[in-house]
Every structure is written in C-alpha cells, then in structure tokens.
Write a protein that holds these residues in place. Structure first.
Motif, PDB file in Angstrom:
ATOM      1  N   ILE A 259       0.800  -1.112   0.036  1.00 44.03           N
ATOM      2  CA  ILE A 259      -0.056   0.039  -0.085  1.00 44.03           C
ATOM      3  C   ILE A 259       1.023   1.394  -0.016  1.00 44.03           C
ATOM      4  O   ILE A 259       1.623   1.514   1.038  1.00 44.03           O
ATOM      5  CB  ILE A 259      -0.933  -0.070   1.184  1.00 44.03           C
ATOM      6  CG1 ILE A 259      -1.816  -1.170   1.250  1.00 44.03           C
ATOM      7  CG2 ILE A 259      -1.869   1.457   1.261  1.00 44.03           C
ATOM      8  CD1 ILE A 259      -2.479  -1.428   2.395  1.00 44.03           C
ATOM      9  N   PRO A 260       0.667   2.231  -0.971  1.00 44.23           N
ATOM     10  CA  PRO A 260       1.527   3.246  -1.164  1.00 44.23           C
ATOM     11  C   PRO A 260       1.368   4.258   0.352  1.00 44.23           C
ATOM     12  O   PRO A 260       0.305   4.259   1.015  1.00 44.23           O
ATOM     13  CB  PRO A 260       1.065   4.179  -2.269  1.00 44.23           C
ATOM     14  CG  PRO A 260       0.305   3.016  -2.971  1.00 44.23           C
ATOM     15  CD  PRO A 260      -0.104   2.180  -2.280  1.00 44.23           C
ATOM     16  N   VAL A 261       2.330   4.891   0.732  1.00 44.36           N
ATOM     17  CA  VAL A 261       2.266   5.758   1.958  1.00 44.36           C
ATOM     18  C   VAL A 261       2.600   7.245   1.297  1.00 44.36           C
ATOM     19  O   VAL A 261       3.294   7.481   0.848  1.00 44.36           O
ATOM     20  CB  VAL A 261       3.157   5.503   2.983  1.00 44.36           C
ATOM     21  CG1 VAL A 261       3.353   6.370   4.097  1.00 44.36           C
ATOM     22  CG2 VAL A 261       3.296   3.899   3.388  1.00 44.36           C
ATOM     23  N   THR A 262       1.503   8.032   1.913  1.00 44.95           N
ATOM     24  CA  THR A 262       1.592   9.315   1.545  1.00 44.95           C
ATOM     25  C   THR A 262       1.520  10.497   2.458  1.00 44.95           C
ATOM     26  O   THR A 262       1.202  10.272   3.732  1.00 44.95           O
ATOM     27  CB  THR A 262       0.445   9.687   0.583  1.00 44.95           C
ATOM     28  OG1 THR A 262      -1.059   9.264   1.402  1.00 44.95           O
ATOM     29  CG2 THR A 262       0.031   8.722  -0.622  1.00 44.95           C
ATOM     30  N   ASP A 263       1.390  11.670   1.986  1.00 42.69           N
ATOM     31  CA  ASP A 263       1.276  12.935   2.932  1.00 42.69           C
ATOM     32  C   ASP A 263       2.146  13.053   4.344  1.00 42.69           C
ATOM     33  O   ASP A 263       1.529  13.122   5.332  1.00 42.69           O
ATOM     34  CB  ASP A 263      -0.279  12.993   3.176  1.00 42.69           C
ATOM     35  CG  ASP A 263      -1.233  13.124   2.165  1.00 42.69           C
ATOM     36  OD1 ASP A 263      -0.516  14.006   1.206  1.00 42.69           O
ATOM     37  OD2 ASP A 263      -2.131  12.604   2.145  1.00 42.69           O
ATOM     38  N   PRO A 264       3.475  13.014   4.178  1.00 42.39           N
ATOM     39  CA  PRO A 264       4.080  12.850   2.976  1.00 42.39           C
ATOM     40  C   PRO A 264       4.561  11.403   2.614  1.00 42.39           C
ATOM     41  O   PRO A 264       4.374  10.530   3.453  1.00 42.39           O
ATOM     42  CB  PRO A 264       5.558  13.780   3.378  1.00 42.39           C
ATOM     43  CG  PRO A 264       5.597  13.420   4.748  1.00 42.39           C
ATOM     44  CD  PRO A 264       4.194  13.554   5.162  1.00 42.39           C
ATOM     45  N   THR A 265       5.204  11.079   1.728  1.00 46.03           N
ATOM     46  CA  THR A 265       5.696   9.836   1.422  1.00 46.03           C
ATOM     47  C   THR A 265       7.219   9.638   1.738  1.00 46.03           C
ATOM     48  O   THR A 265       8.090  10.411   1.330  1.00 46.03           O
ATOM     49  CB  THR A 265       5.838   9.683  -0.330  1.00 46.03           C
ATOM     50  OG1 THR A 265       4.390   9.847  -0.824  1.00 46.03           O
ATOM     51  CG2 THR A 265       6.364   8.344  -0.572  1.00 46.03           C
ATOM     52  N   PRO A 266       7.205   8.637   2.741  1.00 46.69           N
ATOM     53  CA  PRO A 266       8.838   8.615   3.126  1.00 46.69           C
ATOM     54  C   PRO A 266       9.573   7.750   2.133  1.00 46.69           C
ATOM     55  O   PRO A 266       8.954   6.974   1.570  1.00 46.69           O
ATOM     56  CB  PRO A 266       8.464   7.782   4.582  1.00 46.69           C
ATOM     57  CG  PRO A 266       7.173   7.054   4.460  1.00 46.69           C
ATOM     58  CD  PRO A 266       6.561   8.181   3.459  1.00 46.69           C
ATOM     59  N   VAL A 267      10.478   8.440   1.736  1.00 48.43           N
ATOM     60  CA  VAL A 267      11.570   7.953   0.996  1.00 48.43           C
ATOM     61  C   VAL A 267      13.047   7.609   1.505  1.00 48.43           C
ATOM     62  O   VAL A 267      13.430   8.145   2.513  1.00 48.43           O
ATOM     63  CB  VAL A 267      11.718   8.639  -0.466  1.00 48.43           C
ATOM     64  CG1 VAL A 267      10.344   9.174  -1.246  1.00 48.43           C
ATOM     65  CG2 VAL A 267      12.226  10.024  -0.197  1.00 48.43           C
TER      66      VAL A 267
END
Length: 311
Positions: A259-267
């Motif tokens: 599942i993508p993680v957003t707001d913010p996206t940890p990279v």
C-alpha cells in the motif's frame, strides 16, 4: 624468486645468446650474466652451458624452462587482476533483493561487457573502510547518518529516493486501503526485525518514528524475509515497511498487500559512494549510467531525515 632473473632466463633460452637477450631486454650483457648466475645460485643448478654458437640449456635448464614461462604468465595474470580496467568493478549493494541490487542489474543490462563483482557488506563502517582501501570500488548507502560523516576522500552522489510502502496481511485493518497517510499509521504496530541500532537504516527509522509518532517494533530474531512475510500474512495486528523497488515473492495464499504511503511519502535515500582517487574506468561509466537512469530525488511531497545530504 626474482622474476626479472626468470624473465632473463627465458629470454636467453629463446634467443640462444646472452648478447642477443641483453639487446631484447635493453640491458647490458653483464647484467644478463649476473641475473642468470643469481638464479642458478638460488636453484642450485646450472641452467646453461657455453657453446660455440651461444648458450645452450642444460638438462636442468630444459626442465625449468616451461615452469619459468608458466611462472611469468601467472605473474602477469596477478598484475592484471588488480590493474584498473582489467579487474571486475567491485560494488557493495547491501542486499540482493533491494533497490541497490536492481540498480546494478540495470547497469549490467546496459553494459554487459563490464565485468562486475557484486558484494554485500552489512555495516557502513566496513563499507567505508573497503572503499578507502580499494577492496571495493563503490558502495550504495544512505548518507550521512549520525556518527557516520564522510571523509574528504570519499565522494557521494544521491541516485535514488525509494518510496516506502506499507505491507499488510489480508486481515489487517488497512488492508483494503488504496493508500495510507503517515498520520493514519499512528497507533498501528509496524514490525521490522531487521533494524539494527547504529546502522544508517536504523537512524532513518528512528527519525521517522520520532517525527510522525509511529510505533516501530524491532523485537524478536530476524529470520529473513520469508519468515517476515509469513508473520505479516498471519498476524492482523502487524504490518511492515517495504521499499517500492524491493523484489519479494510470496505464496498466493498469503494475500499480502503493498500500500503506498502518502502525505508525505517517506523515501529512503540511496547514494553511491566511491574514493575520489579510484581510477577504475568502469566506475565513471556506472556513475554516468545512474545519473541518466535513476529516478532522482527531492520530489515534492516526500520526506527524508534531516541528516540526509541533499544531492
């Protein structure tokens, strides 16, 4: 054994004369005689007899000649094995299934003629020491984690920001989400037994949890990715983080969700490190390839720790 004396012996044997061998080696005839005499003393045998037509091999000389030629060939191969451009490019990728390994596979597809030696070093200090000593030519790391500042002789370039994804089993509360925010992860147990204190990824997750109030558990032994996937699939209360480019395969019955993680996206910031004086020509080719093909970094809406070098 003096390799110059051995080389001189082979030259005399092939030329048949000390004078002709001296001309081929660009040394004096006296130097040739001294080298042969020293070699005969070291071997405790006579290698040549003087003859009207020049120098003739004794029985011992005839026996030694093929071995001497092989010795010179081995010496040449030994030199070639460490000569820049003649030995494989040695690169540390940390893990075989991660994004770093994927970057090197892409490089190999683009430049199949470049010999590669891929290694996996666990600790950043071991990797930095290997880069400094020339044991490896480059390493992929996150820099500069607290306590791991780079020396002036080590160069680095950020080549890839890899988004983290949430990995859950089918019964997890977030399993049906198309994406999740970091705020939504507060209160959920994120299990990551592979985190080791003092590593750059340990520092990364320490700052991630502190900034967003996450609960990351590193308890229990690390039995590897297969055991991790089994546990996540069977335990609704646990999830884990996984890099978007991490290549994993699991049984269809596991029903795992990425599942993508957003707001913010940890990279996760991957950088290539190398010694500034490293002369291996393929290293420049690798750097140019990564500059042209890597996905870049610093995109809007992403998060990295404050200690990460911006480029």
């Amino acid at each position: 054994m003096d390799l110059e004396a051995v080389r001189t012996f082979v030259a005399v044997a092939e030329a048949g004369q000390f004078q002709r061998a001296a001309a081929e080696l660009a040394v004096s005839q006296q130097a040739v005689s001294k080298r042969i005499a020293a070699l005969e003393r070291a071997l405790d045998v006579r290698l040549f007899t003087r003859a009207p037509r020049g120098a003739e091999l004794t029985i011992d000389g005839q026996a030694f000649l093929p071995q001497a030629r092989e010795l010179l060939r081995v010496a040449e191969r030994a030199v070639a094995s460490v000569r820049p451009g003649r030995r494989p490019l040695r690169v540390d990728v940390l893990a075989s299934r991660g994004a770093q390994s994927g970057l090197m596979r892409g490089f190999h597809r683009a430049y199949p003629e470049v010999d590669l030696d891929v290694v996996m070093l666990f600790e950043i200090e071991a990797a930095l020491g290997a880069v400094r000593s020339g044991a490896i030519d480059a390493s992929f790391r996150a820099v500069t984690a607290p306590g791991h500042a780079l020396d002036e002789d080590i160069a680095s370039v950020r080549v890839l920001d890899e988004p983290l994804q949430l990995l859950t089993g089918p019964a997890h509360a977030l399993a049906g989400a198309r994406s999740v925010t970091l705020d939504q992860l507060a209160g959920h147990r994120i299990w990551m037994p592979g985190i080791v204190p003092g590593t750059e990824w340990g520092a990364y997750y320490d700052e991630l949890t502190a900034e967003f109030g996450l609960t990351i558990e590193a308890t229990g032994p690390n039995f590897g990715s297969d055991a991790l996937l089994d546990t996540i699939a069977d335990t609704p209360a646990l999830a884990t983080f996984m890099g978007e480019h991490t290549r994993l395969i699991w049984p269809a019955g596991h029903g795992l969700r990425r599942i993508p993680v957003t707001d913010p996206t940890p990279v996760y910031p991957h950088s290539l490190l190398w010694h500034r004086d490293n002369p291996h020509p393929a290293l420049a080719t690798l750097r140019a390839h990564l500059a042209a093909t890597a996905a870049g970094h610093g995109a809007a809406g992403t998060w990295t720790p404050g200690w990460v070098l911006p480029r």
